[in-house]
Design an enzyme around this catalytic site. Sequence first.
Site, PDB file in Angstrom:
ATOM      1  CG  ASP A   1      -2.219  -0.821   0.904  1.00  0.00           C
ATOM      2  OD1 ASP A   1      -2.661  -0.836  -0.258  1.00  0.00           O
ATOM      3  OD2 ASP A   1      -2.736  -1.445   1.840  1.00  0.00           O
TER       4      ASP A   1
ATOM      5  CG  ASP B   1      -7.282  -4.090  -1.080  1.00  0.00           C
ATOM      6  OD1 ASP B   1      -7.698  -5.182  -1.500  1.00  0.00           O
ATOM      7  OD2 ASP B   1      -7.570  -3.648   0.047  1.00  0.00           O
TER       8      ASP B   1
ATOM      9  NE  ARG C   1     -12.244  -0.361   1.922  1.00  0.00           N
ATOM     10  CZ  ARG C   1     -12.736  -0.863   3.057  1.00  0.00           C
ATOM     11  NH1 ARG C   1     -14.010  -0.659   3.362  1.00  0.00           N
ATOM     12  NH2 ARG C   1     -11.977  -1.554   3.872  1.00  0.00           N
TER      13      ARG C   1
ATOM     14  CD1 TRP D   1      -9.938  -2.370  -2.643  1.00  0.00           C
ATOM     15  CD2 TRP D   1      -9.915  -0.167  -2.901  1.00  0.00           C
ATOM     16  NE1 TRP D   1      -9.797  -1.797  -1.396  1.00  0.00           N
ATOM     17  CE2 TRP D   1      -9.778  -0.441  -1.528  1.00  0.00           C
ATOM     18  CE3 TRP D   1      -9.929   1.174  -3.319  1.00  0.00           C
ATOM     19  CZ2 TRP D   1      -9.641   0.558  -0.569  1.00  0.00           C
ATOM     20  CZ3 TRP D   1      -9.801   2.171  -2.357  1.00  0.00           C
ATOM     21  CH2 TRP D   1      -9.661   1.861  -0.996  1.00  0.00           C
TER      22      TRP D   1
ATOM     23  CB  SER E   1     -14.715  -4.851  11.375  1.00  0.00           C
ATOM     24  OG  SER E   1     -15.812  -4.050  10.986  1.00  0.00           O
TER      25      SER E   1
END
Length: 379
Positions: free
Chosen positions: A102, A160, A232, A236, A350
């Site tokens: 990242d 990602d 998400r 991406w 989460s």
Amino acid sequence: MAKQESKEERQKWLEEVYGKICAKMSAECDRVGDKIPYIPENGRYTEDFGEKDIFWWTNGFWGGMLWQMYHATGDEKYRKAAEGVEKKMDTALADIGRLYHDVGFMWLHTAVADYRLTGSEEAKKRGVNAANVLAARFNPLGNFIRAWNGDNQVGWIIIDCLMNLPILYWMSEESKDPRFAAIAKIHADTAMDKLLRDDGSCNHIGVLDPMTGELLEAPGGQGYGENSAWSRGQSWAVYGFALSYHHTGETRYLDAAKKVAHYFIANAAMTDYLPLCDFRAPQEPVYYDSTAGACAACGLLEIASFVPEHEKKLYEESAYRILRAMEEKFANWNPEEDAILEMGKVAYHSDAEQEAIIYGDYFFIEAILRLLDKDCFIW
């Protein structure tokens, strides 16, 4: 948004939202300065997340918001705070063994944005170092950039990483060295082959044989589970493939971006353009992810900039509907509280139910500024 709006009505809404962004960001910049925020607690960024973990992948987004606001407004306080964030992150570049895939998120929004806007040679050096870190993670046997650093993750590829490839394209443009863009394209091709599904959805994670690149399994990752569609991750892919097209002009990347975009649009439309956290999860509990919507909107606008005139409406209209719906339902414009977009979700399983997350605000601001022709190109 029940009725079709005129261009004048849309422009009025965009200008109103821009005014709210300016008021909110001005107050946040005064409070936060060059601290590195992540998730607010009780409405405030009470923690400098950079002090807690300077290697964390989201640490560049606040800097990106500051540079976007500096470009849009010319206010020097944004530049000063952004430069402070960038310097703090030198601690991470000094210990590159702890960095992972990242680094694009971390230094495109800080050092590369700084260099693009100011021409700073120091900022350029930081971007070059980050690009070299990412290129060094390339596995030439399996044709992919390795994700994370765990002992059991040697063959892992994640969707990602498509969003980190622009730092390699930038590096090739700056250095005139084709190696970096070649690595980016090879990785994008592998992601297209191993993570993109026939129906336009995509896996979050692919576990590859590091010696051959063969796909061994595709665990659920941050989505609901195996074979689900973490929103998400889809965003991406929408933006990431579109950015590979932006830098290469190679049609297969635009086609891939459009394929995922159609899947995303169809699913978001089912929930009034408020994207769920996972498009293939049980109906209950209901988890949204505003960060997915904001990133997807940016990707849809990127696609719209490249398609023929009669195709643009699908992507522009869908981006606008997502942004409009989220602003109405999820935005917090109280200048005494930090963060704009609430109802984010780090991962389906989460512990936190729904919360504001820094990258949701970054993508929301980028999208609104882009629609007003006030954005700077960070990617």
